[in-house]
Scaffold this motif. Structure first.
Motif, PDB file in Angstrom:
ATOM      1  N   TYR A   1      40.867  21.679  -0.839  1.00  0.00           N
ATOM      2  CA  TYR A   1      40.627  20.302  -0.414  1.00  0.00           C
ATOM      3  C   TYR A   1      41.490  19.975   0.789  1.00  0.00           C
ATOM      4  O   TYR A   1      42.699  20.243   0.790  1.00  0.00           O
TER       5      TYR A   1
ATOM      6  N   ASN B   1      31.190  13.028   2.477  1.00  0.00           N
ATOM      7  CA  ASN B   1      32.503  13.400   3.012  1.00  0.00           C
ATOM      8  C   ASN B   1      32.526  14.811   3.577  1.00  0.00           C
ATOM      9  O   ASN B   1      33.163  15.068   4.600  1.00  0.00           O
TER      10      ASN B   1
ATOM     11  N   TYR C   1      37.262  17.209  -9.362  1.00  0.00           N
ATOM     12  CA  TYR C   1      36.378  18.237  -8.795  1.00  0.00           C
ATOM     13  C   TYR C   1      35.626  18.970  -9.898  1.00  0.00           C
ATOM     14  O   TYR C   1      34.407  19.162  -9.822  1.00  0.00           O
TER      15      TYR C   1
ATOM     16  N   CYS D   1      35.444  18.202  -0.150  1.00  0.00           N
ATOM     17  CA  CYS D   1      35.163  17.119  -1.092  1.00  0.00           C
ATOM     18  C   CYS D   1      34.002  17.547  -1.977  1.00  0.00           C
ATOM     19  O   CYS D   1      33.314  18.531  -1.683  1.00  0.00           O
ATOM     20  N   TYR D   2      33.773  16.825  -3.062  1.00  0.00           N
ATOM     21  CA  TYR D   2      32.628  17.124  -3.926  1.00  0.00           C
ATOM     22  C   TYR D   2      31.461  16.184  -3.659  1.00  0.00           C
ATOM     23  O   TYR D   2      30.473  16.181  -4.406  1.00  0.00           O
TER      24      TYR D   2
END
Length: 322
Positions: free
Chosen positions: A179, A142, A197, A137-138
């Protein structure tokens, strides 16, 4: 229909009018160099971690190189664990490179901060090795939920190291990100998520990359254990089944790729490797005991985990299938 009765992948292919899954021409080896890793991610189907001791020997690597010399293989995908933590990793890469083999390395980014890996970004760039880097994730929350406290900051620093070497901007230095969903969900649309992203990483951290690859979590090993502990296994299996997409079959990685474990044994894919579903008859077979041309049109061994690669937009080591 009862879920247990429905979870028969071979029957599902028949129900949708798909032919049995068979191998196309072999074009790539995916080689697992061992299960040792500096991380222990919740979704890891390999159950890799810092305490694992399984590592490919140089003797096995040399046998693989000799097999490549005798077969028409031009691409190799190196994985683990963290493949860089195998003590023979760099020597093996140089052996592949001297043969003109295109190399992809599946890097968890943070391995750069392990002892002896400080020059890794420059070493990769000098050899023009394609990187596939895990960043689930970015957002910090998360990433650290899935990979552990402190991983996000190291990941950002590591990606900047790769960018400074030209990865993501130099056409000869490709860097893709991977991802994985948090929990028992299918990945969202790959193109839309890639745009998110790129915007987030560029605006917040001035980081660039080439492509985003969305990969579905398969209910294998550590992720399966998580699903069992949280009583979500059957619901997740049903989700994969209900989203079966027959258009993914032609592009599945098991049709053109051969998975090799740390001992040199071969499998149709990395997931079959983790389930010890050996190639062909089911007995352990070393790579150097077969010829690439013999694999053409052989049946692929399938089971219920195959729904993970065929759900929704599909999933493979190269991301969504379309």
């Amino acid at each position: 229909m009862d879920i247990k009765a429905r979870h028969n992948f071979t029957q599902t292919l028949k129900d949708y009018g798909c032919p049995p899954l068979r191998r196309a021409k072999l074009t790539e080896l995916q080689i697992n160099l061992g299960y040792l890793c500096n991380q222990a991610c919740e979704h890891c189907h390999v159950e890799a971690g810092p305490k694992r001791t399984e590592l490919m020997t140089w003797e096995t690597m040399r046998s693989i190189l000799e097999w490549i010399d005798a077969n028409e293989i031009r691409s190799v995908d190196l994985t683990g664990g963290a493949p860089e933590m195998n003590p023979h990793f760099r020597k093996f890469c140089d052996g592949l490179g001297s043969r003109g083999i295109s190399i992809t390395s599946r890097c968890n980014i943070t391995v750069q901060f392990e002892p002896g890996q400080e020059d890794l970004a420059a070493w990769y760039a000098e050899r023009k090795i394609r990187l596939v880097c895990s960043l689930p994730c970015y957002s910090r929350e998360n990433v650290e939920k899935q990979r552990g406290k402190g991983v996000f900051g190291k990941s950002i620093q590591g990606l900047r190291n790769f960018n400074r070497q030209g990865y993501g901007t130099d056409p000869d230095l490709a860097m893709d990100l991977v991802y994985n969903p948090i929990g028992p969900h299918l990945p969202p649309d790959q193109a839309s998520l890639e745009a998110d992203y790129k915007n987030a990483l560029s605006e917040d951290f001035d980081i660039v990359f080439n492509r985003l690859l969305t990969i579905t979590n398969l209910p294998v090993k550590r992720f399966r254990h998580f699903l069992e502990r949280t009583n979500q296994l059957q619901d997740y299996r049903q989700l994969l089944l209900e989203n079966f997409n027959p258009s993914t079959i032609e592009h599945l990685m098991c049709r053109h790729l051969l998975s090799v474990d740390w001992q040199g044994n071969v499998y149709d894919c990395d997931f079959n490797q983790m389930l010890e579903m050996h190639l062909g008859t089911g007995r352990p077979t070393k790579l150097w005991e077969i010829n690439a041309s013999e694999l053409l049109d052989n049946p692929v061994r399938v089971a219920s985990h195959c729904y993970g690669c065929t759900a929704g937009s599909g999933s493979s080591c190269g991301g969504a299938l379309g």
